[in-house]
Design a protein around this motif. Structure first.
Motif, PDB file in Angstrom:
ATOM      1  N   HIS A   9      27.414  36.643  40.838  1.00 49.62           N
ATOM      2  CA  HIS A   9      27.843  35.660  41.832  1.00 49.62           C
ATOM      3  C   HIS A   9      29.231  35.938  42.405  1.00 49.62           C
ATOM      4  N   THR A  10      29.786  37.107  42.131  1.00 50.84           N
ATOM      5  CA  THR A  10      31.144  37.401  42.579  1.00 50.84           C
ATOM      6  C   THR A  10      31.228  38.802  43.164  1.00 50.84           C
ATOM      7  N   THR A  11      31.873  38.918  44.297  1.00 52.49           N
ATOM      8  CA  THR A  11      32.198  40.213  44.873  1.00 52.49           C
ATOM      9  C   THR A  11      33.714  40.306  44.886  1.00 52.49           C
ATOM     10  N   ARG A  12      34.253  41.432  44.442  1.00 46.74           N
ATOM     11  CA  ARG A  12      35.700  41.493  44.255  1.00 46.74           C
ATOM     12  C   ARG A  12      36.253  42.874  44.554  1.00 46.74           C
ATOM     13  N   ASP A  13      37.553  42.895  44.758  1.00 48.73           N
ATOM     14  CA  ASP A  13      38.327  44.123  44.852  1.00 48.73           C
ATOM     15  C   ASP A  13      39.735  43.776  44.385  1.00 48.73           C
ATOM     16  N   CYS A  14      39.919  43.689  43.073  1.00 42.13           N
ATOM     17  CA  CYS A  14      41.192  43.280  42.483  1.00 42.13           C
ATOM     18  C   CYS A  14      41.885  44.505  41.897  1.00 42.13           C
ATOM     19  N   LYS A  15      42.812  45.067  42.659  1.00 42.54           N
ATOM     20  CA  LYS A  15      43.554  46.244  42.205  1.00 42.54           C
ATOM     21  C   LYS A  15      45.033  45.916  42.206  1.00 42.54           C
ATOM     22  N   TYR A  16      45.717  46.423  41.176  1.00 44.57           N
ATOM     23  CA  TYR A  16      47.133  46.148  41.019  1.00 44.57           C
ATOM     24  C   TYR A  16      47.884  47.449  40.772  1.00 44.57           C
ATOM     25  N   HIS A  17      49.087  47.531  41.330  1.00 42.16           N
ATOM     26  CA  HIS A  17      50.000  48.639  41.061  1.00 42.16           C
ATOM     27  C   HIS A  17      50.942  48.140  39.981  1.00 42.16           C
ATOM     28  N   ILE A  18      50.941  48.829  38.840  1.00 42.87           N
ATOM     29  CA  ILE A  18      51.717  48.407  37.676  1.00 42.87           C
ATOM     30  C   ILE A  18      52.697  49.507  37.306  1.00 42.87           C
ATOM     31  N   VAL A  19      53.934  49.116  36.993  1.00 42.52           N
ATOM     32  CA  VAL A  19      54.952  50.055  36.521  1.00 42.52           C
ATOM     33  C   VAL A  19      55.598  49.444  35.286  1.00 42.52           C
ATOM     34  N   PHE A  20      55.707  50.225  34.206  1.00 43.18           N
ATOM     35  CA  PHE A  20      56.441  49.768  33.038  1.00 43.18           C
ATOM     36  C   PHE A  20      57.172  50.948  32.415  1.00 43.18           C
ATOM     37  N   ILE A  21      58.155  50.632  31.574  1.00 44.59           N
ATOM     38  CA  ILE A  21      59.056  51.665  31.046  1.00 44.59           C
ATOM     39  C   ILE A  21      59.129  51.612  29.525  1.00 44.59           C
ATOM     40  N   PRO A  22      59.519  52.738  28.902  1.00 44.57           N
ATOM     41  CA  PRO A  22      59.801  52.719  27.462  1.00 44.57           C
ATOM     42  C   PRO A  22      61.079  51.929  27.187  1.00 44.57           C
ATOM     43  N   LYS A  23      61.239  51.510  25.966  1.00 43.00           N
ATOM     44  CA  LYS A  23      62.430  50.777  25.548  1.00 43.00           C
ATOM     45  C   LYS A  23      63.691  51.543  25.928  1.00 43.00           C
ATOM     46  N   ARG A  24      64.625  50.878  26.522  1.00 39.45           N
ATOM     47  CA  ARG A  24      65.899  51.449  26.965  1.00 39.45           C
ATOM     48  C   ARG A  24      65.720  52.626  27.928  1.00 39.45           C
ATOM     49  N   ARG A  25      64.579  52.689  28.573  1.00 41.33           N
ATOM     50  CA  ARG A  25      64.217  53.719  29.568  1.00 41.33           C
ATOM     51  C   ARG A  25      64.500  55.132  29.058  1.00 41.33           C
ATOM     52  N   LYS A  26      64.243  55.328  27.786  1.00 43.35           N
ATOM     53  CA  LYS A  26      64.405  56.663  27.206  1.00 43.35           C
ATOM     54  C   LYS A  26      63.328  57.584  27.761  1.00 43.35           C
ATOM     55  N   LYS A  27      63.656  58.851  27.902  1.00 44.10           N
ATOM     56  CA  LYS A  27      62.711  59.849  28.419  1.00 44.10           C
ATOM     57  C   LYS A  27      61.879  60.377  27.261  1.00 44.10           C
ATOM     58  N   VAL A  28      60.834  59.624  26.906  1.00 45.01           N
ATOM     59  CA  VAL A  28      60.014  59.970  25.743  1.00 45.01           C
ATOM     60  C   VAL A  28      58.577  60.330  26.088  1.00 45.01           C
ATOM     61  N   ILE A  29      58.214  60.268  27.373  1.00 50.55           N
ATOM     62  CA  ILE A  29      56.829  60.546  27.757  1.00 50.55           C
ATOM     63  C   ILE A  29      56.751  61.989  28.268  1.00 50.55           C
ATOM     64  N   PHE A  30      56.481  62.908  27.352  1.00 52.68           N
ATOM     65  CA  PHE A  30      56.368  64.314  27.735  1.00 52.68           C
ATOM     66  C   PHE A  30      55.503  65.033  26.715  1.00 52.68           C
ATOM     67  N   GLY A  31      55.057  66.226  27.064  1.00 49.75           N
ATOM     68  CA  GLY A  31      54.287  67.072  26.156  1.00 49.75           C
ATOM     69  C   GLY A  31      53.005  66.418  25.672  1.00 49.75           C
ATOM     70  N   MET A  32      52.788  66.513  24.369  1.00 55.61           N
ATOM     71  CA  MET A  32      51.563  65.988  23.765  1.00 55.61           C
ATOM     72  C   MET A  32      51.469  64.461  23.901  1.00 55.61           C
ATOM     73  N   ARG A  33      52.600  63.793  23.837  1.00 56.00           N
ATOM     74  CA  ARG A  33      52.592  62.334  23.969  1.00 56.00           C
ATOM     75  C   ARG A  33      52.095  61.931  25.360  1.00 56.00           C
ATOM     76  N   ARG A  34      52.486  62.685  26.383  1.00 57.43           N
ATOM     77  CA  ARG A  34      52.050  62.395  27.758  1.00 57.43           C
ATOM     78  C   ARG A  34      50.536  62.562  27.891  1.00 57.43           C
ATOM     79  N   LYS A  35      49.997  63.662  27.354  1.00 56.86           N
ATOM     80  CA  LYS A  35      48.553  63.897  27.414  1.00 56.86           C
ATOM     81  C   LYS A  35      47.798  62.819  26.641  1.00 56.86           C
ATOM     82  N   HIS A  36      48.321  62.477  25.477  1.00 51.49           N
ATOM     83  CA  HIS A  36      47.687  61.457  24.638  1.00 51.49           C
ATOM     84  C   HIS A  36      47.673  60.102  25.358  1.00 51.49           C
ATOM     85  N   LEU A  37      48.805  59.716  25.952  1.00 53.32           N
ATOM     86  CA  LEU A  37      48.881  58.415  26.623  1.00 53.32           C
ATOM     87  C   LEU A  37      47.925  58.326  27.805  1.00 53.32           C
ATOM     88  N   GLY A  38      47.789  59.396  28.574  1.00 52.90           N
ATOM     89  CA  GLY A  38      46.860  59.378  29.700  1.00 52.90           C
ATOM     90  C   GLY A  38      45.447  59.074  29.241  1.00 52.90           C
TER      91      GLY A  38
END
Length: 143
Positions: A9-38
């Motif tokens: 009974h519903t037709t929809r198109d609910c899309k959101y652009h979301i941005v979030f950061i690691p604690k204290r905006r540390k640069k921790v998303i790289f290498g294996m952690r980046r692949k794993h998170l994706g």
């Protein structure tokens, strides 16, 4: 024609652009952690029948365009994704198997924007995030 999704009974198109950061905006998303998170973000979305339409992981923040059902609030979606991904990171990279209290990987806040009719523009922005960041850095005074 837009790509609408529908149930009985519903037709929809609910899309959101979301941005979030690691604690204290540390640069921790790289290498294996980046692949794993994706992979984790896509799996978590699939568990709830959501869809990650576009995503990009930068060393210090995450951009995601996600399609969700209207019965879920955006805050619930973000809490779910951030909470479950933090548990996954703790298990995989920090050697934790249980008792996750105090594991603060993500910062509390987030940015959310409805996509609406500008979906291709938002997806392009997410896809080319590294170029956007370089452009922004060039505009900063004193660099």
């Amino acid at each position: 024609m837009r790509d609408y999704q529908s149930v009985s009974h519903t037709t929809r198109d609910c899309k959101y652009h979301i941005v979030f950061i690691p604690k204290r905006r540390k640069k921790v998303i790289f290498g294996m952690r980046r692949k794993h998170l994706g992979k984790v973000f896509h799996e978590l979305a699939a568990q709830k029948n959501w869809q990650v339409v576009e995503g990009h992981l930068m060393p210090d923040h995450v951009h995601m365009c996600i399609s969700i059902y209207p019965k879920y609030s955006v805050s619930y979606v973000i809490r779910y994704i951030k909470g479950k991904s933090a548990i996954s990171i703790a298990q995989r990279f920090m050697g934790k198997s249980r008792n996750f209290t105090g594991e603060n990987i993500w910062a509390r806040g987030y940015l959310v924007s409805t996509v609406g009719l500008d979906e291709e523009r938002v997806r392009g922005y997410i896809r080319h995030q590294e170029k956007e960041d370089e452009h922004y850095d060039q505009l900063k005074p004193g660099i």
